[in-house]
Design a protein around this motif. Structure first.
Motif, PDB file in Angstrom:
ATOM      1  N   ARG A 135      52.625 -49.978 115.738  1.00 49.90           N
ATOM      2  CA  ARG A 135      53.981 -49.615 115.300  1.00 49.90           C
ATOM      3  C   ARG A 135      54.753 -49.290 116.475  1.00 49.90           C
ATOM      4  NH1 ARG A 135      50.845 -50.011 111.583  1.00 49.90           N
ATOM      5  NH2 ARG A 135      51.228 -50.491 109.421  1.00 49.90           N
ATOM      6  N   TRP A 136      54.223 -48.405 117.189  1.00 50.13           N
ATOM      7  CA  TRP A 136      54.926 -47.741 118.369  1.00 50.13           C
ATOM      8  C   TRP A 136      55.332 -49.080 119.309  1.00 50.13           C
ATOM      9  CZ3 TRP A 136      56.401 -43.026 119.930  1.00 50.13           C
ATOM     10  CH2 TRP A 136      57.057 -42.911 121.182  1.00 50.13           C
ATOM     11  N   ASN A 137      54.330 -49.941 119.664  1.00 48.53           N
ATOM     12  CA  ASN A 137      54.575 -51.141 120.776  1.00 48.53           C
ATOM     13  C   ASN A 137      55.328 -52.190 120.442  1.00 48.53           C
ATOM     14  OD1 ASN A 137      53.371 -49.971 122.955  1.00 48.53           O
ATOM     15  ND2 ASN A 137      51.492 -49.986 121.853  1.00 48.53           N
ATOM     16  N   ASP A 138      55.210 -52.449 118.925  1.00 48.88           N
ATOM     17  CA  ASP A 138      55.885 -53.445 118.244  1.00 48.88           C
ATOM     18  C   ASP A 138      57.342 -53.142 117.990  1.00 48.88           C
ATOM     19  OD1 ASP A 138      54.400 -55.853 118.311  1.00 48.88           O
ATOM     20  OD2 ASP A 138      53.947 -55.640 116.262  1.00 48.88           O
ATOM     21  N   SER A 139      57.628 -51.948 117.790  1.00 50.77           N
ATOM     22  CA  SER A 139      59.043 -51.354 117.612  1.00 50.77           C
ATOM     23  C   SER A 139      59.746 -51.319 119.041  1.00 50.77           C
ATOM     24  CB  SER A 139      59.005 -50.088 116.777  1.00 50.77           C
ATOM     25  OG  SER A 139      58.471 -50.434 115.467  1.00 50.77           O
ATOM     26  N   MET A 140      59.013 -50.741 119.909  1.00 55.20           N
ATOM     27  CA  MET A 140      59.452 -50.693 121.193  1.00 55.20           C
ATOM     28  C   MET A 140      59.647 -51.972 121.849  1.00 55.20           C
ATOM     29  SD  MET A 140      60.411 -47.410 122.189  1.00 55.20           S
ATOM     30  CE  MET A 140      60.317 -45.969 121.619  1.00 55.20           C
ATOM     31  N   GLY A 141      58.767 -52.657 121.522  1.00 56.66           N
ATOM     32  CA  GLY A 141      58.945 -54.045 122.495  1.00 56.66           C
ATOM     33  C   GLY A 141      58.318 -53.705 123.708  1.00 56.66           C
ATOM     34  N   THR A 142      57.302 -53.046 123.977  1.00 57.46           N
ATOM     35  CA  THR A 142      56.714 -52.438 125.111  1.00 57.46           C
ATOM     36  C   THR A 142      56.328 -53.536 125.854  1.00 57.46           C
ATOM     37  OG1 THR A 142      55.746 -50.672 123.743  1.00 57.46           O
ATOM     38  CG2 THR A 142      55.128 -50.804 126.212  1.00 57.46           C
ATOM     39  N   ARG A 143      56.854 -53.490 127.309  1.00 59.75           N
ATOM     40  CA  ARG A 143      56.363 -54.548 128.121  1.00 59.75           C
ATOM     41  C   ARG A 143      55.117 -54.502 128.534  1.00 59.75           C
ATOM     42  NH1 ARG A 143      59.438 -52.761 131.902  1.00 59.75           N
ATOM     43  NH2 ARG A 143      61.341 -53.790 131.359  1.00 59.75           N
ATOM     44  N   LEU A 144      53.996 -55.642 128.465  1.00 58.04           N
ATOM     45  CA  LEU A 144      52.687 -55.595 128.799  1.00 58.04           C
ATOM     46  C   LEU A 144      52.541 -55.967 130.001  1.00 58.04           C
ATOM     47  CD1 LEU A 144      50.009 -56.054 127.210  1.00 58.04           C
ATOM     48  CD2 LEU A 144      50.347 -58.533 127.248  1.00 58.04           C
ATOM     49  N   GLU A 145      51.424 -54.909 130.531  1.00 60.82           N
ATOM     50  CA  GLU A 145      51.097 -54.909 132.003  1.00 60.82           C
ATOM     51  C   GLU A 145      50.225 -56.015 132.081  1.00 60.82           C
ATOM     52  OE1 GLU A 145      51.464 -51.235 129.707  1.00 60.82           O
ATOM     53  OE2 GLU A 145      50.049 -52.898 129.487  1.00 60.82           O
ATOM     54  N   ASP A 146      50.433 -56.531 133.700  1.00 57.73           N
ATOM     55  CA  ASP A 146      49.937 -58.084 134.071  1.00 57.73           C
ATOM     56  C   ASP A 146      48.238 -58.166 133.720  1.00 57.73           C
ATOM     57  OD1 ASP A 146      52.216 -58.891 134.943  1.00 57.73           O
ATOM     58  OD2 ASP A 146      51.910 -58.497 136.998  1.00 57.73           O
TER      59      ASP A 146
END
Length: 196
Positions: free
Chosen positions: A164-175
């Protein structure tokens, strides 16, 4: 673009030191944790929860816990966490065969009956609405003790928070995580999606 930009390393030396835990699991501090650092108490609590959940006190090993996280994150649809759990599973010894075979865990000879029970439980527990039923619970109890069941559900719950955190934040995925996702998950339709 992320909803909230992660803080850069050095913004909080205390939290940077605590977050070094992720250097073992992933090789870097995730952007999700760097975003949580905007509220240090949340970052501190999350890191400590992560450490507690991922500690191995029973027969579950680190690779199995990351595979549970991968299945739970796949049910939730979180591409960020799918990539992270894939990378972490590799770092803890998951072979390409096991990572590719996880989607057929119920019939694959690569997985034990105990793993199948844990994975069935993880998929059911991560579902909305929750799909854990008496049959799934009984099968789980045949293979795992109470403490191990707590560990399994701890992983599912931890990734429920992260999904929920990452989908809602649209967290940038690291390489490194994106590369693991591309290599191991793309044939199942995985893309970076909004996590650019």
């Amino acid at each position: 673009m992320p909803l909230v930009e992660p803080l850069v390393e050095g913004s909080s030396p205390e939290l940077d030191e605590l977050a070094r835990f992720f250097n073992e699991t992933l090789g870097f501090t995730p952007n999700s944790v760097r975003t949580m650092q905007h509220r240090p108490a949340i970052a501190r609590a999350f890191i400590n929860l992560n450490k507690a959940v991922m500690a191995n006190e029973g027969r579950l090993d680190p690779e199995q816990k990351r595979l549970i996280g991968l299945l739970a994150s796949s049910v939730a649809g979180c591409r960020y966490c799918q990539a992270h759990t894939t990378l972490a599973a590799q770092r803890y010894g998951a072979s390409d065969k096991r990572l590719k075979g996880i989607w057929e865990y119920q019939t694959s000879p690569l997985f034990t009956k105990a793993e199948r029970a844990a994975f069935d439980f993880a998929v059911a527990a991560a579902s909305v609405p929750n799909a854990v039923n008496e049959q799934i619970a009984a099968e789980l109890r045949q293979h795992w003790d109470d403490g191990e069941i707590v560990e399994i559900l701890g992983v599912v719950a931890l990734f429920g928070f992260l999904n929920r955190w990452n989908d809602s934040m649209g967290t940038r995925l690291e390489d490194p995580a994106a590369a693991a996702g591309d290599r191991m998950l793309a044939d199942r339709g995985w893309t970076v999606g909004k996590h650019v």
